[in-house]
Motif scaffolding. Structure first.
Motif, PDB file in Angstrom:
ATOM      1  N   UNK A 140      -6.596 -14.994  -8.809  1.00  0.00           N
ATOM      2  CA  UNK A 140      -5.320 -14.960  -8.072  1.00  0.00           C
ATOM      3  C   UNK A 140      -4.423 -13.912  -8.702  1.00  0.00           C
ATOM      4  N   UNK A 141      -4.111 -12.881  -7.941  1.00  0.00           N
ATOM      5  CA  UNK A 141      -3.167 -11.867  -8.413  1.00  0.00           C
ATOM      6  C   UNK A 141      -1.776 -12.475  -8.523  1.00  0.00           C
ATOM      7  N   UNK A 142      -1.427 -13.276  -7.533  1.00  0.00           N
ATOM      8  CA  UNK A 142      -0.145 -13.961  -7.568  1.00  0.00           C
ATOM      9  C   UNK A 142       0.271 -14.467  -6.203  1.00  0.00           C
ATOM     10  N   UNK A 175       4.658 -14.010  -8.434  1.00  0.00           N
ATOM     11  CA  UNK A 175       5.370 -12.742  -8.588  1.00  0.00           C
ATOM     12  C   UNK A 175       6.868 -12.975  -8.759  1.00  0.00           C
ATOM     13  N   UNK A 176       7.472 -12.223  -9.663  1.00  0.00           N
ATOM     14  CA  UNK A 176       8.927 -12.259  -9.800  1.00  0.00           C
ATOM     15  C   UNK A 176       9.596 -11.642  -8.581  1.00  0.00           C
ATOM     16  N   UNK A 177       8.916 -10.685  -7.958  1.00  0.00           N
ATOM     17  CA  UNK A 177       9.424 -10.090  -6.722  1.00  0.00           C
ATOM     18  C   UNK A 177       9.420 -11.141  -5.622  1.00  0.00           C
ATOM     19  N   UNK A 178      10.529 -11.231  -4.905  1.00  0.00           N
ATOM     20  CA  UNK A 178      10.653 -12.151  -3.772  1.00  0.00           C
ATOM     21  C   UNK A 178      11.103 -11.327  -2.560  1.00  0.00           C
ATOM     22  N   UNK A 179      10.404 -11.499  -1.448  1.00  0.00           N
ATOM     23  CA  UNK A 179      10.695 -10.702  -0.256  1.00  0.00           C
ATOM     24  C   UNK A 179      11.716 -11.447   0.615  1.00  0.00           C
ATOM     25  N   UNK A 214       7.587  -5.161  -6.156  1.00  0.00           N
ATOM     26  CA  UNK A 214       6.261  -5.779  -6.127  1.00  0.00           C
ATOM     27  C   UNK A 214       5.190  -4.772  -6.569  1.00  0.00           C
ATOM     28  N   UNK A 215       5.279  -3.547  -6.066  1.00  0.00           N
ATOM     29  CA  UNK A 215       4.304  -2.515  -6.443  1.00  0.00           C
ATOM     30  C   UNK A 215       4.319  -2.274  -7.948  1.00  0.00           C
ATOM     31  N   UNK A 216       5.493  -2.288  -8.549  1.00  0.00           N
ATOM     32  CA  UNK A 216       5.597  -2.109 -10.004  1.00  0.00           C
ATOM     33  C   UNK A 216       4.895  -3.247 -10.742  1.00  0.00           C
ATOM     34  N   UNK A 217       5.032  -4.473 -10.226  1.00  0.00           N
ATOM     35  CA  UNK A 217       4.353  -5.617 -10.852  1.00  0.00           C
ATOM     36  C   UNK A 217       2.840  -5.479 -10.753  1.00  0.00           C
ATOM     37  N   UNK A 218       2.360  -5.046  -9.585  1.00  0.00           N
ATOM     38  CA  UNK A 218       0.917  -4.880  -9.382  1.00  0.00           C
ATOM     39  C   UNK A 218       0.378  -3.792 -10.316  1.00  0.00           C
ATOM     40  N   UNK A 219       1.101  -2.677 -10.427  1.00  0.00           N
ATOM     41  CA  UNK A 219       0.676  -1.587 -11.313  1.00  0.00           C
ATOM     42  C   UNK A 219       0.652  -2.068 -12.759  1.00  0.00           C
ATOM     43  N   UNK A 220       1.650  -2.838 -13.130  1.00  0.00           N
ATOM     44  CA  UNK A 220       1.712  -3.365 -14.495  1.00  0.00           C
ATOM     45  C   UNK A 220       0.534  -4.285 -14.798  1.00  0.00           C
ATOM     46  N   UNK A 221       0.046  -4.998 -13.763  1.00  0.00           N
ATOM     47  CA  UNK A 221      -1.079  -5.913 -13.947  1.00  0.00           C
ATOM     48  C   UNK A 221      -2.388  -5.181 -14.233  1.00  0.00           C
ATOM     49  N   UNK A 222      -2.396  -3.861 -13.978  1.00  0.00           N
ATOM     50  CA  UNK A 222      -3.610  -3.098 -14.294  1.00  0.00           C
ATOM     51  C   UNK A 222      -4.160  -2.331 -13.115  1.00  0.00           C
ATOM     52  N   UNK A 244       0.829  -1.209   0.000  1.00  0.00           N
ATOM     53  CA  UNK A 244       0.000   0.000   0.000  1.00  0.00           C
ATOM     54  C   UNK A 244       0.862   1.257   0.000  1.00  0.00           C
ATOM     55  N   UNK A 245       1.911   1.270   0.824  1.00  0.00           N
ATOM     56  CA  UNK A 245       2.786   2.444   0.902  1.00  0.00           C
ATOM     57  C   UNK A 245       3.540   2.669  -0.400  1.00  0.00           C
ATOM     58  N   UNK A 246       3.989   1.598  -1.023  1.00  0.00           N
ATOM     59  CA  UNK A 246       4.736   1.730  -2.280  1.00  0.00           C
ATOM     60  C   UNK A 246       3.828   2.190  -3.421  1.00  0.00           C
ATOM     61  N   UNK A 247       2.591   1.729  -3.432  1.00  0.00           N
ATOM     62  CA  UNK A 247       1.630   2.197  -4.430  1.00  0.00           C
ATOM     63  C   UNK A 247       1.349   3.689  -4.224  1.00  0.00           C
TER      64      UNK A 247
END
Length: 257
Positions: free
Chosen positions: A182-184, A213-217, A249-257, A24-27
């Motif tokens: 499923x978003x991911x 997700x390609x992002x891994x925490x 991760x935020x970039x991936x979510x934004x890219x998803x739409x 949420x903060x990164x978005x």
């Protein structure tokens, strides 16, 4: 109209709340108007953004049980850098009793969805932190959501319970919310130095196929410290591996739409 994304896993300690707060903060940092909605009775997402639980007048309990309009409980985040873009609908301990109280309501599974309807056009993203269970609160979250992010800890029992969660999501899709996807899956607490983490990653990728997700925490001490200061990781330590991972991760979510 805002995208509603649930962060859900009935297992505790998988990084669910950490993901909800920091996504949420990164978005918001990307100047996307975002609402973090806390449905977990532990209210850790609420305190993790700097709100004092003892000073909360109304919470999601009042929305779900007392029909208080959602807009009346939403507050700006204390994070000054993103206060224009990040709001929060706080939780408190009273949500613990909501599971039982909801059983007496008609259309109890749609209580959250109905409350969001009046405000969702004000946000680009609505991120929901759900409780670590598959009870009525989580069913409400899944009924309201467009998609689900599933945080999965890089540990031996990572896949345990996932089939039950997926069955619940399928049941919600069949009976309550046909649009949910499923978003991911999101791998959390990852330690690249261990064979176990790499083996869990391989199993999760095989289980979810492209929904991963390609992002891994990573395991990151700064991520663990940030909530005690009431700050998302990007403001506690922007240079940390945890901050960089959640920005990705935020970039991936934004890219998803």
């Amino acid at each position: 109209m805002g995208r509603i994304i649930a962060v859900a896993n009935q297992k505790g300690g998988v990084g669910k709340t950490t993901t909800a707060i920091n996504l949420a903060a990164c978005l918001a940092a990307a100047e996307k108007k975002t609402l973090l909605l806390d449905i977990d009775p532990q209210a850790n997402a609420t305190s993790g953004l700097g709100l004092e639980k003892s000073k909360i007048d109304k919470s999601m309990y009042d929305v779900l049980i007392k029909d208080v309009p959602l807009r009346e409980i939403i507050v700006n985040t204390p994070c000054l850098e993103i206060e224009r873009y990040l709001d929060i609908a706080p939780a408190d301990i009273h949500l613990t009793g909501a599971e039982i109280e909801l059983t007496t309501f008609n259309k109890r599974e749609w209580r959250l969805s109905a409350s969001i309807e009046s405000i969702k056009d004000k946000y680009k993203y609505i991120i929901i932190d759900s409780p670590p269970s598959l009870g009525l609160l989580t069913v409400n979250v899944l009924t309201a959501a467009d998609s689900v992010i599933i945080p999965i800890q890089s540990e031996y029992y990572a896949l345990e319970g996932l089939s039950q969660l997926m069955s619940t999501i399928d049941l919600v899709r069949e009976r309550l919310n046909s649009k949910i996807v499923i978003e991911g899956a999101l791998l959390t607490m990852f330690d690249a130095r261990t064979n176990l983490s790499r083996e869990v990653e391989a199993e999760i990728r095989k289980f979810f196929k492209k929904k991963f997700f390609n992002s891994i925490i990573p395991r990151n001490i700064r991520l663990s410290e940030a909530p005690s200061y009431g700050q998302p990781i990007i403001f506690y330590d922007l240079s940390s591996k945890g901050a960089k991972s959640y920005l990705k991760l935020a970039k991936e979510v934004i890219k998803n739409g």
